[in-house]
Design an enzyme around this catalytic site. Structure first.
Site, PDB file in Angstrom:
ATOM      1  N   CYS A  57      -2.054  -0.445   2.170  1.00 46.74           N
ATOM      2  CA  CYS A  57      -3.274  -0.118   2.221  1.00 46.74           C
ATOM      3  C   CYS A  57      -3.941  -0.749   3.402  1.00 46.74           C
ATOM      4  CB  CYS A  57      -4.017  -0.273   0.960  1.00 46.74           C
ATOM      5  SG  CYS A  57      -5.818   0.235   1.108  1.00 46.74           S
ATOM      6  N   TYR A  88      -7.669  11.224   6.616  1.00 48.51           N
ATOM      7  CA  TYR A  88      -7.060  10.538   5.727  1.00 48.51           C
ATOM      8  C   TYR A  88      -6.760  11.271   4.419  1.00 48.51           C
ATOM      9  CZ  TYR A  88      -7.284   7.348   1.618  1.00 48.51           C
ATOM     10  OH  TYR A  88      -7.017   6.656   0.584  1.00 48.51           O
ATOM     11  N   GLU A 100      -0.129   4.433   7.034  1.00 46.99           N
ATOM     12  CA  GLU A 100      -1.369   3.651   7.333  1.00 46.99           C
ATOM     13  C   GLU A 100      -0.990   2.347   7.963  1.00 46.99           C
ATOM     14  OE1 GLU A 100      -3.957   2.762   4.270  1.00 46.99           O
ATOM     15  OE2 GLU A 100      -4.070   4.929   3.316  1.00 46.99           O
ATOM     16  N   ASP A 135       0.554   1.236  -5.027  1.00 46.21           N
ATOM     17  CA  ASP A 135      -0.035   2.250  -4.012  1.00 46.21           C
ATOM     18  C   ASP A 135       1.359   3.069  -3.910  1.00 46.21           C
ATOM     19  OD1 ASP A 135      -2.438   1.467  -3.723  1.00 46.21           O
ATOM     20  OD2 ASP A 135      -2.195  -0.005  -2.356  1.00 46.21           O
ATOM     21  N   TYR A 140       2.560   4.363   2.462  1.00 43.44           N
ATOM     22  CA  TYR A 140       2.179   3.080   2.170  1.00 43.44           C
ATOM     23  C   TYR A 140       3.621   2.293   2.523  1.00 43.44           C
ATOM     24  CZ  TYR A 140      -2.027   4.380  -0.482  1.00 43.44           C
ATOM     25  OH  TYR A 140      -3.145   4.973  -0.626  1.00 43.44           O
ATOM     26  N   CYS A 204      -8.136  -4.367  -2.283  1.00 38.73           N
ATOM     27  CA  CYS A 204      -7.262  -5.184  -1.463  1.00 38.73           C
ATOM     28  C   CYS A 204      -5.866  -5.134  -2.229  1.00 38.73           C
ATOM     29  CB  CYS A 204      -7.602  -6.430  -0.855  1.00 38.73           C
ATOM     30  SG  CYS A 204      -6.345  -7.133   0.417  1.00 38.73           S
ATOM     31  N   CYS A 213       8.732 -16.877   5.419  1.00 37.30           N
ATOM     32  CA  CYS A 213       9.763 -16.917   6.367  1.00 37.30           C
ATOM     33  C   CYS A 213      10.029 -17.908   7.109  1.00 37.30           C
ATOM     34  CB  CYS A 213       8.872 -15.708   7.195  1.00 37.30           C
ATOM     35  SG  CYS A 213      10.059 -14.838   8.679  1.00 37.30           S
TER      36      CYS A 213
END
Length: 215
Positions: A57, A88, A100, A135, A140, A204, A213
């Site tokens: 998202c 959208y 997205e 999602d 996504y 969110c 990482c």
């Protein structure tokens, strides 16, 4: 059975020949960034670079990058698909092929691409294929769309570094992030731009793996 078939189609890229046609005209969108007031479509300062990043998202993903020092401006939109100037609502059908993404315009003298991609890999789960958490769908999927050969080299090196970090952490999953040359980027509608600045309590879905990482 019909509902199951429709759901499954959203997790499979459409055949370009059967993608929605879209339209010739661009969708209207905001002219300036809601947070910093800079022009969304430029002109951008000399020396800045651009990259397109898909982390699920785009509401939460965009906030992650506009808060990063060295990022000049951000905007959300659609890329990686076949439909021209999609809405959208069209992208959510799974019939445009887009994901997205966030357009990140950054000054490499202040923030390196490696630093931006470290955020990218750590702040979402790049191993989930056509989804991010709850999602689900092609829109996504994890993606990095680059504008230069050097950006592609760095993106591939950071992907490999993060896969090594996941391996060391004992994870059995493989990174599915799509790394490709950038194609057309279509700005999303006005209400999507800087959505979480306009709606601080809004949704969110960003959630990383918890693995750092180490490049």
């Amino acid at each position: 059975m019909f509902l199951i078939d429709m759901f499954n189609k959203k997790t499979v890229m459409p055949d370009p020949a059967h993608a929605l046609p879209g339209r010739e005209t661009e969708l209207p969108t905001a002219e300036t960034h809601f947070v910093n007031g800079r022009p969304l479509k430029g002109p951008y300062p000399e020396g800045t670079e651009q990259i397109l990043l898909g982390l699920g998202c785009f509401w939460g993903a965009e906030r992650l990058f506009w808060k990063t020092p060295g990022v000049h401006v951000t905007a959300v939109g659609y890329s990686g698909g076949f439909t021209r100037n999609p809405t959208y609502q069209e992208t959510t059908t799974g019939l445009t092929g887009h994901t997205e993404v966030v357009l990140v315009v950054y000054d490499p003298r202040i923030v390196t691409l490696e630093s931006l991609l470290k955020l990218f890999f750590e702040e979402h789960d790049p191993t989930q294929g056509m989804r991010q958490g709850n999602d689900i769908g092609t829109t996504y999927r994890s993606a990095i769309y680059v504008y230069t050969d050097e950006q592609k080299r760095v993106a591939e090196a950071m992907r490999d570094a993060y896969q090594a970090s996941l391996d060391r952490a004992g994870r059995k999953t493989r990174i599915t992030t799509e790394i490709m040359d950038a194609g057309p980027f279509y700005f999303a509608e006005d209400y999507h731009q800087q959505y979480l600045a306009k709606n601080p309590g809004g949704y969110c879905g960003l959630k990383g793996t918890g693995v750092a990482c180490i490049a």
